[in-house]
Motif scaffolding. Structure first.
Motif, PDB file in Angstrom:
ATOM      1  N   UNK A   1       0.822  -1.208   0.000  1.00 35.58           N
ATOM      2  CA  UNK A   1       0.000   0.000   0.000  1.00 35.58           C
ATOM      3  C   UNK A   1       0.857   1.259   0.000  1.00 35.58           C
ATOM      4  N   UNK A   2       1.936   1.223   0.761  1.00 35.76           N
ATOM      5  CA  UNK A   2       2.791   2.406   0.836  1.00 35.76           C
ATOM      6  C   UNK A   2       3.797   2.439  -0.313  1.00 35.76           C
ATOM      7  N   UNK A   3       4.501   1.342  -0.544  1.00 36.20           N
ATOM      8  CA  UNK A   3       5.550   1.373  -1.557  1.00 36.20           C
ATOM      9  C   UNK A   3       4.968   1.613  -2.953  1.00 36.20           C
ATOM     10  N   UNK A   4       3.757   1.125  -3.208  1.00 33.64           N
ATOM     11  CA  UNK A   4       3.171   1.350  -4.532  1.00 33.64           C
ATOM     12  C   UNK A   4       2.728   2.793  -4.701  1.00 33.64           C
ATOM     13  N   UNK A   5       2.582   3.515  -3.602  1.00 40.18           N
ATOM     14  CA  UNK A   5       2.239   4.921  -3.715  1.00 40.18           C
ATOM     15  C   UNK A   5       3.452   5.828  -3.574  1.00 40.18           C
ATOM     16  N   UNK A   6       4.628   5.203  -3.563  1.00 39.34           N
ATOM     17  CA  UNK A   6       5.883   5.965  -3.600  1.00 39.34           C
ATOM     18  C   UNK A   6       6.431   5.998  -5.023  1.00 39.34           C
ATOM     19  N   UNK A   7       5.977   5.071  -5.863  1.00 46.23           N
ATOM     20  CA  UNK A   7       6.610   4.966  -7.178  1.00 46.23           C
ATOM     21  C   UNK A   7       5.723   4.191  -8.168  1.00 46.23           C
ATOM     22  N   UNK A   8       6.108   4.246  -9.462  1.00 47.57           N
ATOM     23  CA  UNK A   8       5.346   3.534 -10.487  1.00 47.57           C
ATOM     24  C   UNK A   8       5.279   2.046 -10.169  1.00 47.57           C
ATOM     25  N   UNK A   9       4.153   1.443 -10.484  1.00 46.79           N
ATOM     26  CA  UNK A   9       4.038   0.002 -10.293  1.00 46.79           C
ATOM     27  C   UNK A   9       3.177  -0.627 -11.374  1.00 46.79           C
TER      28      UNK A   9
END
Lengths: 402, 402
Positions: free
Chosen positions: A331-339
């Motif tokens: 939830x957090x890492x995917x909203x830090x960068x493109x996924x």
């Protein structure tokens, strides 16, 4: 702001902005036992918002581990029928759904046989959840519940206060009026999506270390952001935080190779150094430093699992990225960068109503799985390609270009 | 013994002696989120014993509090249908059932309206549990899960080690072979029960400060102890610890008044100074220093709730009593001293098979509730009365006389 006030504001965000619980509605909270303090406050806030009943389904990863380690092998991945039957009924009961994330023990399963661990997710229950989401039967949101294990994973020590601060920054909790801040943020994302929709790219290309991937889009499909709407018309924000504009690509069109830029926690294992090769839309090769077998098991879920379901674009202005942290939480890492996700796509990306049995033909992938992996960062260029092959920079050096 | 070994032995006791989990059987654990460490070890031990599936139903008293405080009043006491339907199916699915007790917050509800709190137990679910138990459909046991809140209640400080020691003493966990120690203990209780059965008293009389109560027994009924058997013939020990010999009295025959000698935790309230007056078998007056309304709500559950379902005899040799502690937990306090329950009785007390619809006529009480309250101690004399009125001392000064 006292910790109690912070918790209350956070629950308000989940209930009022995220799931947007309606008066008289039932609310289901899915979480782990380690999430109890957030679950309780979410329950309280749900009742304040007029919920009829709040049911918290406490799950426990240690029980899954016990089943894999000591239970009969034939039963791994079993879905309890009493729960499965109920989740299927959500298509007519239409509860609000609030899922808490924040893994208290991300590497709990790493000493077990990865082939067994990869099968340990209760598959039928996962599929029933996805059907409710794809069918737009529930107004849902995913929010994180800070906990000691997760704090230890992020900081190397159980610093709960620091984790709460990072979660607070990421979810704009410190703003004077977080609900208004989310409305404003939503408008910015909406503007990005509209620009992309006007440009109507035929494909998206990712280039960076270990990555050269082109994914075809569905003609006429839409980029979306932040807010979904149920079939009955209840708007809701499925992820808090949410920093992405996203679409579902044409599952038949992806060529090249891609290297994940963040670790990925899947089935109690931290998968690192993940790499895929794709041909004709399909993931045909998987490699990883740790955990490749977990991903291979996921890709074996069903026939469509190895095809892509989502492309999401996030640049470095994301407050999640600006914390400088790796959360080891999707939830957090995917909203830090493109996924990118393999597995199920979102019918909403079509921008028109299409019957469920025609979605595959329309290009939207259908699967019982949906796993996001992170592909963005300073060194990854993202371009939109026109049908004539001309490239338009979308992200350069982690900065949005349009 | 390390804490990990102690936990493992304790789980063995629950699984192998208590519920007596059978190979291939499903196991259901009911507990609170605060019981997770014991629940996990019980799950592991259940799989080692050959369980097919282990489902842990985590409950949370804080959610019940939220529902009472903030939810719609009409829904207080609601039973979630998905769960209720499943529990009803246990009559044919016949799982093993392990219930964990040890209240982490015994006075959680004491600031709420007692009339609402008294109604907050999910009544239909409780009734379905009792039907499975009365119908002998499940091999079940109740064991405690030490937790910080409970330790604080008992010792005034969160001394978990001391609580574990007290629980260990009470459950004979320190014996070289706890399973053998339980077998031996069971034989002692069995001898007491046989003596009582030979004496075939017509009634039991309790006399002490605030107490002068005579309760009539069913002619031909039996005193029982420790071990139950399911309809399918699986022996199991419903309580660990268990120090009682007990029977179900004739619900139509009880006269006098009785003062409880221990506090009683019911519906998140610590009921103290509880007193009853009984006429024609029925509780017709309730008084208490704290919590009388909680008990009155329980007695209003159904028509038969205010009649007695159980008499149990325990003397001061009980290791629970010898800890010198008040546990404020029924499982422990009822095994420290004599107790009585209002509500449902045990058909097994009849010593013969009687169809469910004839139990009431036979003298066995039927109700959706079963609440034990403690009546024994140094100052309480217990006598067996013959049908000619002659009294035989059973307990004097907390010492067994037969």
């Amino acid at each position: 702001m006292t910790p109690a006030e912070r918790l209350r504001r956070y629950a308000e965000l989940a209930v009022r902005v995220g799931a947007n619980v309606q008066p008289g509605q039932d609310v289901v909270v899915t979480c782990l036992v380690e999430h109890a303090d957030v679950a309780r406050e979410v329950a309280r806030e749900s009742y304040r918002a007029g919920a009829q009943h709040v049911v918290v389904l406490y799950n426990d990863l240690h029980l899954r581990k016990a089943a894999v380690e000591l239970g009969p092998e034939s039963e791994i991945g079993w879905s309890a029928p009493y729960l499965l039957d109920w989740i299927k009924r959500w298509s007519t009961e239409n509860p609000a759904l609030i899922a808490l994330t924040g893994n208290p023990s991300p590497t709990l399963m790493s000493d077990l046989d990865p082939a067994l661990v990869g099968r340990s997710d209760p598959r039928d229950i996962r599929a029933a959840f996805l059907e409710n989401i794809q069918g737009r039967h529930v107004n849902w949101t995913i929010v994180a519940a800070p906990n000691v294990g997760w704090a230890t994973e992020v900081f190397g020590e159980p610093d709960m206060e620091r984790l709460w601060e990072a979660v607070g920054v990421s979810t704009r909790l410190g703003e004077k009026d977080p609900v208004a801040a989310w409305r404003e943020h939503n408008e910015m994302l909406q503007a990005r999506a509209e620009t992309l929709n006007e440009l109507a790219f035929d494909a998206i290309r990712y280039r960076g270390p270990g990555t050269n991937l082109t994914v075809g889009l569905i003609s006429g499909s839409k980029w979306r952001c932040a807010t979904f709407e149920t079939a009955a018309g209840i708007p809701h924000v499925p992820n808090l935080p949410t920093e992405e504009v996203f679409t579902s690509p044409d599952w038949r069109r992806a060529e090249g190779h891609v290297r994940s830029t963040y670790p990925l926690v899947a089935a109690g294992t931290k998968v690192t150094g993940l790499e895929f090769r794709l041909e004709g839309g399909k993931i045909v090769e998987v490699d990883a430093e740790i955990g490749a077998e977990i991903i291979r098991e996921q890709l074996a879920t069903d026939e469509q699992a190895p095809y892509l379901g989502e492309l999401a674009l996030v640049d470095g202005s994301s407050p999640v990225k600006q914390t400088g942290l790796v959360f080891s939480d999707t939830l957090f890492d995917e909203n830090a960068t493109c996924h990118i996700a393999f597995g199920a796509g979102f019918p909403e990306a079509l921008g028109r109503e299409v019957p469920a049995d025609e979605l595959l033909d329309a290009g939207i992938n259908m699967s019982a799985i949906h796993t996001d992996f992170m592909v963005g960062g300073e060194d990854v260029d993202v371009d939109g390609l026109g049908s004539d092959g001309t490239a338009t920079p979308i992200i350069r050096g982690d900065v949005w270009q349009l």
